[in-house]
Structures are given as C-alpha cells and as structure tokens.
Design a protein around this motif. Structure first.
Motif, PDB file in Angstrom:
ATOM      1  N   ALA A 280       0.637  -1.191   0.407  1.00  0.00           N
ATOM      2  CA  ALA A 280      -0.003  -0.184   0.452  1.00  0.00           C
ATOM      3  C   ALA A 280       0.974   1.412   0.317  1.00  0.00           C
ATOM      4  N   ARG A 281       1.946   0.581   0.824  1.00  0.00           N
ATOM      5  CA  ARG A 281       2.961   2.060   0.821  1.00  0.00           C
ATOM      6  C   ARG A 281       3.345   2.781  -0.798  1.00  0.00           C
ATOM      7  N   ALA A 282       4.019   1.688  -1.534  1.00  0.00           N
ATOM      8  CA  ALA A 282       4.262   1.409  -2.455  1.00  0.00           C
ATOM      9  C   ALA A 282       3.503   2.347  -3.499  1.00  0.00           C
ATOM     10  N   GLY A 283       1.909   1.928  -3.656  1.00  0.00           N
ATOM     11  CA  GLY A 283       1.094   2.876  -4.201  1.00  0.00           C
ATOM     12  C   GLY A 283       0.718   1.677  -4.957  1.00  0.00           C
ATOM     13  N   MET A 284       0.777   0.313  -4.796  1.00  0.00           N
ATOM     14  CA  MET A 284      -0.812  -1.064  -5.370  1.00  0.00           C
ATOM     15  C   MET A 284      -2.251  -0.131  -4.518  1.00  0.00           C
ATOM     16  N   THR A 285      -2.653  -1.129  -6.085  1.00  0.00           N
ATOM     17  CA  THR A 285      -4.190  -0.865  -5.871  1.00  0.00           C
ATOM     18  C   THR A 285      -5.122  -1.098  -5.028  1.00  0.00           C
ATOM     19  N   SER A 286      -4.907  -2.842  -5.156  1.00  0.00           N
ATOM     20  CA  SER A 286      -5.251  -4.270  -4.352  1.00  0.00           C
ATOM     21  C   SER A 286      -4.690  -5.193  -3.997  1.00  0.00           C
ATOM     22  N   MET A 287      -5.171  -5.507  -2.605  1.00  0.00           N
ATOM     23  CA  MET A 287      -5.136  -7.015  -1.757  1.00  0.00           C
ATOM     24  C   MET A 287      -6.305  -7.693  -2.252  1.00  0.00           C
ATOM     25  N   GLU A 288      -5.263  -9.067  -2.704  1.00  0.00           N
ATOM     26  CA  GLU A 288      -5.830 -10.399  -3.261  1.00  0.00           C
ATOM     27  C   GLU A 288      -6.311 -11.045  -1.798  1.00  0.00           C
ATOM     28  N   HIS A 289      -7.254 -11.906  -1.512  1.00  0.00           N
ATOM     29  CA  HIS A 289      -7.647 -12.576  -0.530  1.00  0.00           C
ATOM     30  C   HIS A 289      -7.350 -12.101   0.726  1.00  0.00           C
ATOM     31  N   TRP A 290      -7.048 -12.400   1.450  1.00  0.00           N
ATOM     32  CA  TRP A 290      -6.119 -12.172   2.434  1.00  0.00           C
ATOM     33  C   TRP A 290      -4.843 -12.061   3.458  1.00  0.00           C
ATOM     34  N   TYR A 291      -3.935 -13.126   2.956  1.00  0.00           N
ATOM     35  CA  TYR A 291      -2.408 -13.436   2.992  1.00  0.00           C
ATOM     36  C   TYR A 291      -2.342 -11.768   3.326  1.00  0.00           C
ATOM     37  N   GLY A 292      -0.837 -11.475   3.944  1.00  0.00           N
ATOM     38  CA  GLY A 292      -0.519 -10.378   4.202  1.00  0.00           C
ATOM     39  C   GLY A 292      -0.578  -9.330   4.887  1.00  0.00           C
ATOM     40  N   LEU A 293      -2.089  -9.629   5.132  1.00  0.00           N
ATOM     41  CA  LEU A 293      -2.859  -8.425   6.440  1.00  0.00           C
ATOM     42  C   LEU A 293      -3.107  -8.762   7.926  1.00  0.00           C
ATOM     43  N   PRO A 294      -2.797 -10.218   7.608  1.00  0.00           N
ATOM     44  CA  PRO A 294      -3.365 -10.550   9.308  1.00  0.00           C
ATOM     45  C   PRO A 294      -1.679 -10.468   9.790  1.00  0.00           C
ATOM     46  N   GLU A 295      -0.489 -10.702   8.647  1.00  0.00           N
ATOM     47  CA  GLU A 295       0.971 -10.350   9.385  1.00  0.00           C
ATOM     48  C   GLU A 295       1.338  -8.621   9.527  1.00  0.00           C
ATOM     49  N   ALA A 296       0.619  -8.391   8.583  1.00  0.00           N
ATOM     50  CA  ALA A 296       0.268  -6.532   9.016  1.00  0.00           C
ATOM     51  C   ALA A 296      -0.338  -6.418  10.925  1.00  0.00           C
ATOM     52  N   LEU A 297      -0.692  -7.380  10.253  1.00  0.00           N
ATOM     53  CA  LEU A 297      -1.100  -7.377  12.292  1.00  0.00           C
ATOM     54  C   LEU A 297      -0.595  -7.747  13.496  1.00  0.00           C
ATOM     55  N   PHE A 298       0.365  -8.264  13.167  1.00  0.00           N
ATOM     56  CA  PHE A 298       1.400  -8.880  14.396  1.00  0.00           C
ATOM     57  C   PHE A 298       1.445  -7.977  15.009  1.00  0.00           C
ATOM     58  N   THR A 299       1.671  -8.735  16.343  1.00  0.00           N
ATOM     59  CA  THR A 299       2.184  -7.556  17.407  1.00  0.00           C
ATOM     60  C   THR A 299       2.956  -8.871  17.862  1.00  0.00           C
ATOM     61  N   ILE A 303       6.247 -13.599  12.210  1.00  0.00           N
ATOM     62  CA  ILE A 303       5.891 -14.730  11.802  1.00  0.00           C
ATOM     63  C   ILE A 303       5.259 -15.658  11.886  1.00  0.00           C
ATOM     64  N   GLN A 304       4.239 -15.628  11.196  1.00  0.00           N
ATOM     65  CA  GLN A 304       3.550 -16.995  11.376  1.00  0.00           C
ATOM     66  C   GLN A 304       4.095 -17.653  12.264  1.00  0.00           C
ATOM     67  N   ASN A 305       3.145 -19.014  13.090  1.00  0.00           N
ATOM     68  CA  ASN A 305       3.327 -19.131  14.372  1.00  0.00           C
ATOM     69  C   ASN A 305       3.159 -20.688  13.484  1.00  0.00           C
ATOM     70  N   ALA A 322      -3.158 -21.680   7.260  1.00  0.00           N
ATOM     71  CA  ALA A 322      -3.367 -20.570   6.883  1.00  0.00           C
ATOM     72  C   ALA A 322      -4.599 -20.280   7.903  1.00  0.00           C
ATOM     73  N   GLY A 323      -6.074 -21.434   8.389  1.00  0.00           N
ATOM     74  CA  GLY A 323      -6.661 -21.026   9.285  1.00  0.00           C
ATOM     75  C   GLY A 323      -6.900 -21.060  10.506  1.00  0.00           C
ATOM     76  N   LYS A 324      -5.139 -21.096  10.776  1.00  0.00           N
ATOM     77  CA  LYS A 324      -4.910 -20.316  12.642  1.00  0.00           C
ATOM     78  C   LYS A 324      -5.017 -18.792  12.506  1.00  0.00           C
ATOM     79  N   LEU A 325      -4.465 -18.333  10.851  1.00  0.00           N
ATOM     80  CA  LEU A 325      -3.955 -16.866  11.570  1.00  0.00           C
ATOM     81  C   LEU A 325      -4.380 -15.561  11.907  1.00  0.00           C
ATOM     82  N   TRP A 326      -5.799 -15.271  11.512  1.00  0.00           N
ATOM     83  CA  TRP A 326      -5.795 -14.402  12.283  1.00  0.00           C
ATOM     84  C   TRP A 326      -6.165 -14.393  13.627  1.00  0.00           C
ATOM     85  N   LYS A 327      -6.538 -15.283  14.116  1.00  0.00           N
ATOM     86  CA  LYS A 327      -5.952 -15.474  15.841  1.00  0.00           C
ATOM     87  C   LYS A 327      -4.878 -14.936  15.953  1.00  0.00           C
ATOM     88  N   GLN A 328      -3.827 -15.395  15.541  1.00  0.00           N
ATOM     89  CA  GLN A 328      -2.706 -14.910  15.731  1.00  0.00           C
ATOM     90  C   GLN A 328      -1.946 -13.333  15.662  1.00  0.00           C
TER      91      GLN A 328
END
Length: 565
Positions: A280-299, A303-305, A322-328
């Motif tokens: 997004a910072r580089a100027g991309m229009t859209s993300m597909e699916h959801w990969y890359g969004l939970p990773e940006a939300l890690f605190t 890296i995914q567990n 992948a089905g456990k990623l949003w909980k992370q």
C-alpha cells in the motif's frame, strides 16, 4: 505463486506436451527445491527464460464467434423496471431506461408504487427502436468480478464455458489476474469482447509480474524496465505474488507512475519481508484474498507460528495452518489493529477478499454438494476439485471438524476487519477466484456477494462493492459500475428483488413456496445487457448445460462424491 508454479513446471518438464503438465502442487514442490538448490540470480534467469514459453503453450480453447445477443439498437427502452443504480441509492421505480447504441441516454421515473404509470411521462419509442417490458422487475449495473481467471488447462475449461457462466450471472466485466493463458491470448479475447465478436464480459488484463521477461529481474532498474515494457505490451495492470523488497517497491511505484493499476496475492513464501502495508505504501491498488494482512497485524511475532514440521508443499498443512492465522493477529479494535486499518484507509487501499474461494474450508460438505455441480460443473472441473495430492486447492487429505471449526473463527475475525474497513469508508470489492476449491464460475461469484452480506454489509453495500467500487479500483468508473446517464449500457434484469435475497442471482434461482403450497424457483438473471447488446441469460446457462451434457455423454461420466464407488 501461480506464476512461479508454472515456471517451475516448465523447467522440469519442458520436453513434455501441455497435456502432460502436472499439478500446481507438484510445481510448488519443485519451486521449493529450486530455491534450495540454486542461487537467486540463476532462479530469476530461469524465470526470464521460461515465462514466455509457458504462457504460449498452456492455453485453453478461445471463445467462438458470437452467435448470441440482440442489438445494439438505435434505441432500446427498458420499461417499468425498479432500479438499483449501484451508487448506494435505494431502489427507485418504476423507471424507463433509454439506451441508444451502447450508451444510457435517459432514465425517467414514470410512476409511483401502487399507482398506474402515466403514459405521457414515458419516453417515446423511435422508429426502429426496441422496448422490453420489465414491469415489477429489478435492474442492476452489470456485475464486476475483480478476480476472474479465464479457466485453466488443468480444469479443462474452454473460454466459452467460463464466459457464458459469467454472463449468465450478470457479470459484464472481469479482471484477469495473472493472465494465465498468456498476455497476448488475453488481449486478443479482450479485443474481441470489446468489439462484441465473442460472448464475453469486458476484460482487464493484469499480467503476472515477470511474465515474458528475457532477462532476470534482480534490481529496481530491472523491475522498472519490465514494468515499462509491460505497459507497452498493452496490459492494464500487474498482479504480484512477491519478490525481493527492492524489486517490489520499484515495480509498484513505476507501474503507478505509468497510470496502471496493480494487485497482489501476498504469497506466504515472501510475506515475512513484504506484507500489505509495504504494498500500500508503494502505491498498490488492491490486495487479493487476505494473505499479508494478518502479518501486518502481528504484535508479538514477525512470522506466522508455523509448526516445526510444516511444509508449504503439503497443501493440507498449508491451508490448515492458514486457518489459524487471524487468531495470531492483533485483536479487533485494538490499538495496532486500528493503526493498520487507518493507514490503509489513508492510502486509499482496496480490499478484494474473495471470501468464497475458501468457503469450503469451513464447510466442505456444503461446497461439495452445491446443487449446480451436477448440471453446470464440467466433468474435468469436478475431477480437478476432488481430493488429490496433485491438483492445486484439492487438499482434502483428512479435512474434518477441527479444521472447519478453526476456519469458522478465521472467517469471523477476517470478516470483522473487512466490514469495519467498509464502515470507515474503505473500498471493498467482489472477486471470485473461481475454478478452484469447489467454486464454479459465476456461481462462486454470487456466493461472494452472500458472504459480503454475512460479513455485515447491507445488500446495497454489497451491490456497490460489486459494481461502483470495483469500477473505481479498475479506474473505469467514468464508463461502467453504475446505471447512470452517459455511461455504457451494462445492465442486468432480474424478475425478483435481489436485495431481499441475493440467492435469486444464482443461475439456479432461489426456492419459494407459493400460497397454494407449490415449490417454485424464482430469479436467475433474465437479461444481461453488455454494451447495449441484450443477452438471454437463461439461454446462456442452457448452453453451458449442453456443454456439460455433451462431455458427460462423451466420457460416460457420472458425478460421484469422493470415495464413493
């Protein structure tokens, strides 16, 4: 990752014919092997040397010359319809919509609910014109599928099959992410569709990053040069899967500078070093699916567990984890969750979630037993869907209660983010990614609309995402996306209210019980109007049924559920 898959396949089997091509899963295994066995420079050189080959030969049959549709007309009037124009405005009707050639020239309110139509208020039909009586029916803008792959060799789906399923469901525009049949192939179909020489939606061609390169893309300068050539080749945009950060940043920025759009499936093989915030910072229009969004939300991690015995080439392993990623990820409405969302909003970033393509992960039996499979899913496509260690997306090795429960929670958290993103003014679109995971073209797209509704969207917000917002993301909203005067005549007509039940948009319609206790089907798109040409959507669906029937007769195939002889 699909592009990488194809490349690796050619590296290992380029001496074989396309009919002997192995699965995406097999390609993934080889991809990992190559990463472990050769240097990045040699890998990129391999990409450059083979991309042109793969996209020249791994192609499906093109659509035949158009035989369907009537028009365009010097004047076409759609009479007495209830209009949902796609802007978010509530339904209004009855209205008469006047079309001349391929443009909407007038929209006139001709009465009020329950009152007789005043004939003096109606636009007059000119000599040689055509009118369609749509009293009590609903009109919507042509739908836009933001993630529409035009079939695939492994699925055995000719373009006519895919195009007619899309058009039968009111989809008048698609974005082809990756151009899996090759850019030249897609641009030829795009040109024919624009000239209405084939029965097909409008096509926006987004080349897979690196496709056709004759030299390795190693530096930012290499990336910019490829992007410039891609624009000269006539592509509408680029789909990324991941690359070294320097390459990604340079390519996305150059693409935007040239006025093209972009999207990304942030593949797990690269997401640890480049997630959606970077794009997004580089100027991309859209993300597909959801990969890359939970990773940006890690605190509490970067890296995914991953389990220590995880292997990306084991697709059950890959999608189960992948089905456990949003909980992370950060909890909904927490400080970091809000921070990431607000930055994406400020950058005018678009989410294209493609909820439907993972729907089987939370209820495999429902996806397998969808009623349209028997009639409208080609035998070759059904075979591709079945559990397999070869076919991509057929990872049902031992999929059961535990995996489905985890994915239901995954969806809850994912949908919470997407719905709130919409609530705060963010753009969310509708894309299908059909042809995988028991989602058949057209039908899967309507399922996507249902899932947006499940996420919390009002039905009018669902339609807006499927029309206006998609057109905005494509940079085409001055021409398509809403039913307004001056715009291209892409309209669908249905004899039921889709706001009350989105299921009436399925080709199979929705089930209703009449007052005299009879079970009937209502809905199914009646007319799909693209570029002022009126297509009988029911006839298009009947053509698809005939294709499937012919293939069944030819092969003696009978649909059976997996493991049942």
């Amino acid at each position: 990752m699909y592009v990488i898959n194809c490349i690796v396949l050619v590296l290992s089997k380029c001496k074989d014919s396309t009919e002997e091509m192995q699965s995406f899963f097999f390609m993934n295994k080889l991809c990992i092997f190559i990463f472990q066995s050769i240097t990045m420079k040699k890998y990129l050189l391999a990409i450059a040397c083979t991309l042109s080959f793969i996209f020249c030969f791994a192609q499906i049959q093109k659509a035949p010359e158009k035989k369907e549709g009537d028009g365009p007309y010097t004047q076409l009037i759609i009479r007495g319809v209830v209009l949902v124009n796609g802007t978010g405005a509530p339904p209004i009707g009855p209205v008469d919509i006047v079309i001349e050639q391929n443009r909407i020239t007038k929209i006139v309110t001709v009465g009020a609910t329950g009152a007789p139509i005043n004939p003096d208020r109606r636009p007059k039909l000119k000599e040689g014109g055509k009118e369609i009586n749509c009293d009590g029916m609903y009109a919507l803008p042509g739908l836009i599928d933001m993630h529409g792959h035009i079939g695939g060799v492994e699925q055995g789906t000719p373009a006519e099959y895919v195009f007619k399923l899309w058009m039968a469901h009111g989809i008048t525009t698609i974005r082809d992410p990756s151009c899996g049949n090759g850019l030249d192939w897609v641009l030829d179909e795009k040109k024919k569709s624009a000239a209405n020489q084939i029965t097909a939606p409008r096509i926006f061609a987004y080349t897979a990053f690196g496709m056709g390169s004759k030299t390795p893309i190693v530096t930012g300068d290499d990336a910019r040069a490829w992007v410039q050539q891609n624009a000269k080749n006539g592509a509408d945009g680029i789909k990324f899967f991941g690359a070294p950060p320097e390459v990604m940043d340079a390519a996305i920025r150059e693409n935007k500078k040239l006025g093209l759009r972009s999207c990304c499936h942030h593949a797990q093989t690269d997401v640890a070093r480049w997630n959606v915030l970077n794009s997004a910072r580089a100027g991309m229009t859209s993300m597909e699916h959801w990969y890359g969004l939970p990773e940006a939300l890690f605190t509490d991690k970067t890296i995914q567990n991953f389990p220590l015995d995880y292997n990306y080439t084991d697709e059950q392993n890959r999608f189960e984890e992948a089905g456990k990623l949003w909980k992370q990820a950060a909890a909904p409405y927490s400080e970091h969750w809000n921070k990431v969302m607000n930055e994406l909003l400020a950058l005018d970033f678009t989410l294209d979630p493609t909820f439907n393509i993972y729907d089987a992960n939370r209820d495999l039996q429902r996806a397998r037993r969808a009623e349209w499979h028997e009639t409208y899913t080609l035998p070759s496509l059904w075979k591709f869907y079945e559990p397999s260690r070869q076919s991509h997306g057929s990872y049902w090795h031992n999929w059961g209660t535990e995996q489905e429960v985890a994915w239901k929670e995954n969806y809850r958290l994912w949908m919470t983010f997407v719905n709130e993103y919409k609530n705060r003014g963010g753009r969310v679109t509708a894309g299908s990614d059909n042809g995988f995971i028991y989602q058949t073209y057209g039908f899967g797209y309507i399922r996507e609309l249902e899932l947006l509704r499940e996420a919390g969207f009002h039905p009018l917000e669902v339609i807006r995402s499927a029309t206006l917002y998609a057109a905005q993301a494509l940079g085409a909203d001055k021409e398509i996306g809403t039913v307004e005067t001056g715009k291209l005549a892409d309209i669908i007509i249905i004899n039921a209210n889709p706001l009350k039940n989105l299921q009436v948009l399925y080709g199979t319609g929705a089930i209703e019980l009449t007052n005299d206790n009879k079970v009937v089907r209502t809905g199914g798109v009646l007319y799909t109007i693209k570029d002022g040409i009126v297509y009988n959507a029911k006839k298009l669906l009947a053509d698809v049924k005939q294709m499937v029937d012919d293939e069944k007769k030819k092969t003696g195939w009978i649909l059976k559920q997996p493991g049942i002889e």
